[in-house]
Scaffold this motif. Sequence first.
Motif, short mmCIF file in Angstrom:
data_model
loop_
_atom_site.label_atom_id
_atom_site.label_comp_id
_atom_site.label_asym_id
_atom_site.label_seq_id
_atom_site.Cartn_x
_atom_site.Cartn_y
_atom_site.Cartn_z
N GLY A 62 0.80 -1.21 0.00
CA GLY A 62 0.00 0.00 0.00
C GLY A 62 0.84 1.26 0.00
O GLY A 62 0.57 2.19 0.78
N LEU A 63 1.83 1.32 -0.87
CA LEU A 63 2.78 2.44 -0.86
C LEU A 63 2.23 3.65 -1.60
O LEU A 63 1.59 3.53 -2.64
CB LEU A 63 4.10 2.02 -1.52
CG LEU A 63 4.82 0.81 -0.91
CD1 LEU A 63 6.12 0.55 -1.67
CD2 LEU A 63 5.11 1.03 0.56
N SER A 64 2.53 4.83 -1.07
CA SER A 64 2.26 6.08 -1.77
C SER A 64 3.35 6.28 -2.81
O SER A 64 4.38 5.60 -2.77
CB SER A 64 2.27 7.24 -0.78
OG SER A 64 3.57 7.41 -0.25
N PRO A 65 3.18 7.22 -3.76
CA PRO A 65 4.26 7.49 -4.72
C PRO A 65 5.58 7.86 -4.04
O PRO A 65 6.65 7.48 -4.52
CB PRO A 65 3.71 8.67 -5.53
CG PRO A 65 2.23 8.49 -5.49
CD PRO A 65 1.94 7.96 -4.12
N VAL A 66 5.50 8.59 -2.92
CA VAL A 66 6.72 8.96 -2.22
C VAL A 66 7.41 7.74 -1.64
O VAL A 66 8.63 7.56 -1.76
CB VAL A 66 6.42 9.99 -1.10
CG1 VAL A 66 7.65 10.21 -0.23
CG2 VAL A 66 5.95 11.30 -1.71
#
Length: 467
Positions: A62-66
């Motif tokens: 569930g990673l964000s772009p950052v």
Amino acid sequence: MGRVSTVVIRSAADVNALVNSGAARGSNARVIVFLALGGIFLDAYDFSSLAYGMRDITQQFGLSPVWAGIVNASIMVGAVVGALFGGVLVDRIGRYQVFMADMLFFVVAAVGCALAPNEFVLVFFRFLMGIGVGMDLPVAMAFLAEFSRLTGRGSKASRTAAWAPAWFTATSACYLVILGLYQVVPHEHLWRFTVGFGAVPAIAILLVRKKYMNESPSWAAQQGDLEGAARILRESYGVDAVAEPGPPEPKKASGSFRPLFSSRYRLRTTLALAVALAQTFAYNAVAYGLPVIIASFLAQGPLTTITASLVLNLGFAVTGGLLGIRWARRGAWRMTVLGFAVQLASLVALAVIGKPTGSLAPAALLSLGAFLFAQAWGPGAHYMTFASLSYPTSLRGVGVGFNQGVLRIGSTLSLFLFPVLASALGTGVFWVIAAAPAVGLLALLLIRWEPVGYDVDAEDALTASST
């Protein structure tokens, strides 16, 4: 190979002259070159193995772009540390010991990444993997330069350029592994098995090292160990070398970055850095973003993405790398200029095409292929030629290490920024990437240094007096 008549060595210059002339050519020396290229193979495999898996990793954790950028960039942060410290250690304690140490990093890091339960553990082991990669390139390039003749077949230029096809062969092998595992492994775990498989060749290299691997005779002689250099020449080259030390030689500086910015080496260091940073920014964005480009920008499914990535690397990059070995004798400066020019044209074409539809899709793929082809025989091959052959034996480790350390900072930036910029700009990101080869071209036009065919080891005595 039969043994040649007895050769007397009285100085480090005698050892360098023997190796540079091509008179010392043994089967073990060729195996050492192969093992050095094997280390580069591992570097590329470990980089590529997570490139395809980034989409699955992003979804799984569930990673964000950052955070995706952090996972991408963590290996480069480790590589900065590994390159700077590894380059110093290569010149201070020798090529052999550093090479053995970084193989262990590859094994531990590959297994750790494969078993990572979350993004924090994954970042940690990616960092460790980066340390191994950063340590490996200075020592691998030292072996390639110091176990090769100056000119002709098997020259220093050809063998340092050989790092490029080794790199792209590993990238292609990675996609072959992915393609094979795709048929039998649950897709959500595909990236884990692919990364873990990287420990296998590292273990294989560790198992064969005792029989064939040896220290560089040039480094041993430069340290004043002529007896050790003579032994290596006998064991690795089949040369009946006998040491008869002459007058004591001045101690060469070892493990210091300061000489890289002396009047003799300042421009060479500047050009090597400029070429390295320009090629790495463009290459990391395109090559490591290749699965994202194909899947997202070209709207292809997983199997097509794997197959297209394999074909582009195997058909264009490996072919270009093999031609680069043959063309290396034409000069690093000329081939790098031509390579950057082709890359600039390819990136502009991709920016203009945008998100292709219909007949423009093959044109976009051909542009990607042209970029990789030019990378393999141009800046991708010869940035290491500039970094390795611009310095003599006493400075080669720190020269490559410093170059790699700064380069990895640029790589970290590009790996972190590409997911963010691609998300914000779409195919407009190619305009940003195109600035990199343009800068590389400008640097080459301003500094016309040609390391190919130049006996840089003859400068070691001069280096000692200037430091």
